[in-house]
Enzyme design. Structure first.
Site, mmCIF file in Angstrom:
data_model
loop_
_atom_site.group_PDB
_atom_site.id
_atom_site.type_symbol
_atom_site.label_atom_id
_atom_site.label_comp_id
_atom_site.label_asym_id
_atom_site.label_seq_id
_atom_site.Cartn_x
_atom_site.Cartn_y
_atom_site.Cartn_z
ATOM 1 N N SER A 67 41.741 7.016 41.503
ATOM 2 C CA SER A 67 41.934 8.687 40.304
ATOM 3 C C SER A 67 43.935 8.743 40.422
ATOM 4 C CB SER A 67 41.068 9.332 40.570
ATOM 5 O OG SER A 67 40.828 9.949 41.686
ATOM 6 N N ASP A 89 33.484 -8.042 4.544
ATOM 7 C CA ASP A 89 32.683 -8.318 5.479
ATOM 8 C C ASP A 89 31.854 -8.664 4.917
ATOM 9 O OD1 ASP A 89 33.885 -5.536 6.901
ATOM 10 O OD2 ASP A 89 32.015 -4.050 6.244
ATOM 11 N N LYS A 102 47.234 9.226 27.598
ATOM 12 C CA LYS A 102 45.641 9.518 29.050
ATOM 13 C C LYS A 102 45.203 9.384 28.329
ATOM 14 C CE LYS A 102 44.780 11.220 33.667
ATOM 15 N NZ LYS A 102 43.088 12.196 32.663
ATOM 16 N N CYS A 124 27.559 49.782 8.095
ATOM 17 C CA CYS A 124 27.895 50.060 7.132
ATOM 18 C C CYS A 124 26.111 50.227 7.486
ATOM 19 C CB CYS A 124 27.662 50.059 6.043
ATOM 20 S SG CYS A 124 26.917 48.433 5.010
ATOM 21 N N CYS A 157 31.126 47.866 1.201
ATOM 22 C CA CYS A 157 30.859 48.220 3.530
ATOM 23 C C CYS A 157 32.207 48.415 3.770
ATOM 24 C CB CYS A 157 29.790 46.905 3.400
ATOM 25 S SG CYS A 157 30.622 47.012 5.530
HETATM 26 S S1 IVH Z 1 45.822 3.972 35.808
HETATM 27 C C1 IVH Z 1 46.164 3.514 39.563
HETATM 28 N N1 IVH Z 1 46.618 4.988 32.756
HETATM 29 O O1 IVH Z 1 42.612 8.670 34.248
HETATM 30 C C2 IVH Z 1 45.657 3.846 38.237
HETATM 31 N N2 IVH Z 1 44.478 5.514 33.317
HETATM 32 O O2 IVH Z 1 42.436 10.106 37.359
HETATM 33 C C3 IVH Z 1 45.155 4.469 37.941
HETATM 34 N N3 IVH Z 1 43.052 7.176 32.188
HETATM 35 O O3 IVH Z 1 40.446 7.165 35.481
HETATM 36 C C4 IVH Z 1 44.767 4.263 35.954
HETATM 37 N N4 IVH Z 1 44.548 6.599 30.187
HETATM 38 O O4 IVH Z 1 39.673 7.341 33.414
HETATM 39 C C5 IVH Z 1 45.978 4.994 34.396
HETATM 40 N N5 IVH Z 1 46.623 5.270 30.598
HETATM 41 C C6 IVH Z 1 45.901 5.184 31.622
HETATM 42 C C7 IVH Z 1 45.003 6.098 31.456
HETATM 43 C C8 IVH Z 1 44.104 6.427 32.661
HETATM 44 C C9 IVH Z 1 44.039 7.003 31.148
HETATM 45 C C10 IVH Z 1 41.948 7.609 33.238
HETATM 46 C C11 IVH Z 1 41.035 6.879 33.949
HETATM 47 C C12 IVH Z 1 41.712 7.331 35.802
HETATM 48 C C13 IVH Z 1 41.883 8.458 35.525
HETATM 49 C C14 IVH Z 1 43.766 8.732 36.920
#
Ligand code: IVH
Length: 675
Positions: A84, A35, A117, A412, A432
Site C-alpha cells: 500500500s 449494439d 488515484k 409557528c 409562518c
Molecule cells: S500504485 C506499489 N497507482 O491506492 C504501488 N495505486 O495504497 C501500488 N490506487 O491499493 C499501487 N490509483 O488501490 C497505484 N494510480 C494508482 C492508483 C493506486 C489508486 C490505490 C490502490 C492501492 C492504493 C494505495
C-alpha cells in the site's frame, strides 16, 4: 464430430471481431458498430459454439460469464506482495518525500510519474501466454481472494491480450476496479424502483459487487478496470511510464492523465490541478499517486514497512468523515417545505468544518434509520452541500429512538402535512415567520436581487422587530431610517449601506426579479426562459396555461405553479408594490431571432470545456436561440464534447447525434457573431 476448417475459421474470425469491438467500446469508448450488429455477431458465435462445443476456449468473448456460483473464494498468495502507499496530505509532506528520494539517489538524474488515484478496489490480474488466468483481491497484501470468475465479467479486462511483446509470456497487471458516478446513480435508481437496498457510493458498490459469489449478477453491474502497474521479470523494461504504454498496447485500459513530472514542483501543480478538476471526471478520485519512473531507481529505493519508498499517495482533503449527530432540527423553507437538518459535532471535511448537514426528508431518515446520538458518515459532494450518507450502526448507543416527523411546525405551531405521493412535509401557515424570513432571504441572496448585507441575521432582526413582513417592505425601509439606526448592532453608517444596497437592487434585470419572487419550480434558468419568451410581466400574467407550456423547458408543473402564484391576490399586491418601487418587470433588449447553427436546437454539454465555463457556454447557446438540456436522448440535436467526456458521449455516438468538439464549438459561436 470433427469441425471443418471453414467453420473453425469463421469462429476465430467472429471472436477476433468481437474482441476488437469490446476493446473499442469498453477501453477506447469509441464504438464503431451498433449494439444490434454486435449482438448479431455474438449470436452467430454462440450458435456455432453450441453446435461445436469442442471449439469453446476460455478466452472466447462468449465465455465472460461462465462460472457457477461459489460458496466461498479460494485464498491465493501473491507472487509479490501488494504494497500500500503511504499517504500525504499537503505540500510539505510531499516535499519531505522528494527529499527522501533525493537523499537515496544522490546526484542521479530522475523523474516522477504523476497519476490519478482511483477511488475503487485494487486487484491483481495474472496473464500467461497472453491469456487472463487469475484475478485476485489485495486482501492483506500477502494473501487475497481468487475472484477470477467475477473479474472475467468486466468487459474492459481483456481475456486475451492484443499483439505480443517479447519476454512477456507471464506477467501481472495491477489496477483498480471502479464504477462511474453516472452508472452508479443509474444502478441505484433501478435498485430503488425495485425496492432493493441502496449502495452508499461508487466505491462501496464496486467493492460489494466483487464480493458476490454469483458471476451472473456481477456481469450485470457496470464495473470498469484501469491498469496502473505492470510486474514482470521480462528484460528490457526500464521505466513505469513506458510500462503504462506497453499495457495500453496490450489492450488494457490505462488512464490518459498520467504525466511525467521533472520535479516536485510540477507534481504539486498536477495535484492542485486535479483537486480543482476532480468533479469533471466521470469517476471518483481521492488524490494523486506519485511514482519514481525508473525501475532501477525503484529497486534502489526499496521499501519501508509495507510501503515502497519510491511512490506516495498525495491525497485530496477528505470529503467523508464520521461524527456524532446530536439532534435533528426542522428547517422551514420559503414555501413551507420542512427540511430535517442534522446538528453535528463539528468535523473537518473536504477543506472546511461542517456542523450541520441536510437529511432531505422523512423518508430519507427512515430509510437510513438515522437517530440522534448516532455516529454518522458526513459526505461533502461536488455540490458542496454536506449530507449524512450513512449510519455506523455498530456505534449506536443504547436508548436511541427512531425519528418521527412532528405534526406541528416548530416555528409557528401550525399543522404540518404531507401531501400524498410527496416526500416533503409542509407547514401549512403561509404567514409562518420562518417562511417569511426564508422568502426574504431568497429574494436578497446573490443569485437573485443580490442585496449586500441582507443575510440571515439581519433578515431575522428586521422581521422579528416588525420592520418587514414581506420583501416589498424592504423598499420602504428608508422611511424608517431613524428607527433603524437605534436598533441593536446598527448605526448611521451601516443603515446607510443597507439602504444603498436595497436601492441598487432596483437595477437588477427582470429575469433576476422573477427568480427572486420565489415562485415554486421557477429557478434562475426557468426565469430566464420565461423572460426570453414573454419579455414583460404583463404578458406573463395574461398567459394561459397552454401559452406557458409553449416555452421550451416549461411543463405543466411549472405552468401550474406560475399561474397559481400570479393569481394569488396577496402576491399580486406585493408585485404591484415592487413595480411602484421601481423594480424592473420587463426586458427591453430585442429578442434574438437571428438564424444561427443553434436556432431551435437542443444541445447537450459534456466533459470539460477549457475556453468556456459551463454557464458561459450555456448562455452563448441560449443567446443564439438554442436550448441546453442535461441528458442525451432522441430529441438531442448536438452534443458539445469537452475533455474527459464520458457516457453522454457514448450515448450520443450510439444514437448518431451530431458531435461537436470544443474547437468547432468556438468556431460556430464566432461565426454566429457572438463575442
Ligand atoms: S500504485 C506499489 N497507482 O491506492 C504501488 N495505486 O495504497 C501500488 N490506487 O491499493 C499501487 N490509483 O488501490 C497505484 N494510480 C494508482 C492508483 C493506486 C489508486 C490505490 C490502490 C492501492 C492504493 C494505495
Amino acid at each position: 464430430m470433427a469441425v471443418s476448417a471453414s467453420i473453425l475459421k469463421r469462429i476465430e474470425s467472429l471472436r477476433a471481431q468481437l474482441r476488437e469491438h469490446d476493446y473499442r467500446y469498453y477501453v477506447l469508448a469509441q464504438p464503431t458498430i451498433s449494439d444490434q450488429e454486435y449482438d448479431r455477431l455474438m449470436r452467430e458465435l454462440l450458435d456455432l459454439e453450441e453446435a461445436h462445443p469442442a471449439t469453446i476456449s476460455p478466452d472466447s468473448p462468449s465465455q465472460r460469464v461462465g462460472g457457477q456460483p461459489t460458496k466461498e473464494f479460494q485464498t491465493i498468495t501473491h507472487a509479490a506482495p501488494m504494497l500500500s502507499l503511504s499517504n500525504t496530505y499537503n505540500e510539505d509532506e510531499v516535499r519531505d518525500f522528494d527529499r527522501r528520494v533525493r537523499s537515496v539517489l544522490g546526484q542521479e538524474q530522475f523523474r516522477y510519474v504523476s497519476e490519478l488515484k482511483f477511488d475503487g478496489v485494487a486487484v491483481s490480474l495474472l496473464f500467461k501466454d497472453g491469456l487472463f488466468v487469475r484475478g485476485a483481491t489485495r486482501g492483506d497484501g500477502t494473501q487475497g481472494d481468487d475472484i477470477t470468475q467475477n473479474l472475467r465479467t468486466v468487459r474492459s479486462i481483456p481475456l486475451r491480450v492484443m499483439g505480443k511483446k517479447k519476454g512477456l509470456e507471464e506477467f501481472e497487471v495491477r489496477g483498480e476496479i471502479y464504477m462511474r458516478r453516472e452508472d452508479f446513480r443509474r444502478m441505484n435508481t433501478d435498485r430503488e424502483h425495485a425496492g432493493e437496498k441502496l449502495f452508499i457510493n461508487p466505491r462501496n458498490s464496486a467493492a460489494g459487487t466483487l464480493k458476490l459469489q454469483d458471476p451472473k449478477i456481477v456481469s450485470g453491474r457496470p464495473l470498469n478496470f484501469v491498469a496502473y502497474y505492470l510486474r514482470s521479470s521480462a528484460r528490457g523494461l526500464v521505466g513505469h511510464y513506458e510500462n503504462l504504454k506497453i499495457l495500453r498496447d496490450l489492450g488494457f485500459p490505462v488512464s490518459e492523465h498520467s504525466k511525467v513530472c521533472k520535479n516536485v514542483e510540477s507534481v504539486i501543480e498536477y495535484w492542485k490541478n486535479w483537486e480543482n478538476r476532480r468533479d469533471s471526471l466521470p469517476y471518483d478520485i481521492d488524490g494523486v499517486v506519485v511514482k519514481v519512473d525508473s525501475l532501477a531507481q525503484q529497486t534502489q529505493l526499496g521499501m519501508i514497512a509495507k510501503s515502497p519508498r519510491w511512490a506516495i499517495a498525495f491525497k485530496f482533503a477528505a470529503r467523508q468523515e464520521t461524527t456524532i449527530l446530536r439532534e435533528i432540527k426542522l428547517q422551514v423553507g420559503r414555501i413551507g417545505t420542512i427540511t430535517p437538518v442534522a446538528e453535528l459535532d463539528p468535523v473537518f471535511v473536504g477543506g472546511s468544518t461542517v456542523s450541520r448537514a441536510t437529511l432531505h426528508n422523512e423518508d430519507y431518515i427512515k430509510e437510513l434509520d438515522i437517530r440522534p446520538g448516532d455516529t454518522v458518515v458526513v459526505e461533502k459532494g461536488g455540490d458542496v452541500i454536506p449530507k449524512v450518507s450513512s449510519v455506523v450502526k455498530e456505534k449506536r448507543p443504547s436508548g436511541t429512538r427512531p425519528f418521527t416527523m412532528p405534526n406541528k411546525c416548530p416555528e409557528c405551531g401550525s399543522r404540518i402535512s404531507r401531501p400524498e405521493e410527496e416526500a416533503n412535509s409542509y407547514c401549512e401557515n403561509s404567514e409562518c415567520p420562518a417562511q417569511i424570513r426564508a422568502r426574504i432571504e431568497h429574494f436578497a441572496h446573490r443569485g437573485a436581487m443580490d442585496i449586500e448585507g441582507l443575510g440571515e441575521a439581519v433578515v431575522d432582526q428586521l422581521v422579528s422587530q416588525g420592520f418587514v413582513h414581506n420583501y416589498a417592505d424592504l423598499y420602504e425601509l428608508h422611511k424608517r431610517k431613524s428607527e433603524l439606526v437605534n436598533l441593536e448592532r446598527w448605526g448611521e453608517k451601516s443603515v446607510d449601506n443597507l439602504l444603498a444596497a436595497i436601492e441598487a437592487s432596483k437595477r437588477r434585470p427582470f429575469n433576476r426579479v422573477l427568480f427572486a419572487l420565489g415562485i415554486r419550480h421557477v429557478g434562475a434558468s426557468v426565469a430566464q426562459l420565461l423572460v426570453n419568451h414573454f419579455r414583460t410581466m404583463d404578458a406573463l400574467m395574461s398567459a394561459s396555461h397552454d401559452d406557458l407550456q409553449t416555452v421550451q423547458g416549461v411543463g405543466p408543473q411549472i405552468a401550474d405553479s406560475v399561474q397559481r402564484f400570479l393569481e394569488d391576490r396577496h402576491n399580486s399586491k406585493i408585485v404591484d408594490k415592487l413595480r411602484k418601487a421601481g423594480l424592473r418587470f420587463e426586458e427591453k433588449l430585442p429578442r434574438v431571432v437571428k438564424q444561427s447553427p443553434f436556432s431551435g436546437k437542443t444541445v447537450v454539454l459534456t466533459g470539460t470545456l477549457t475556453a468556456f465555463g459551463r454557464e458561459e457556454a450555456k448562455q452563448k447557446i441560449e443567446e443564439l436561440g438554442g436550448h441546453v438540456s442535461s441528458s442525451v436522448s432522441g430529441k438531442t440535436d448536438v452534443v458539445v464534447v469537452g475533455a474527459d467526456a464520458g457516457s453522454k458521449l457514448e450515448k450520443a455516438k450510439k444514437l448518431g447525434v451530431r458531435i461537436v468538439d470544443e474547437d468547432e464549438f468556438s468556431r460556430l459561436i464566432r461565426s454566429s457573431g457572438s463575442r
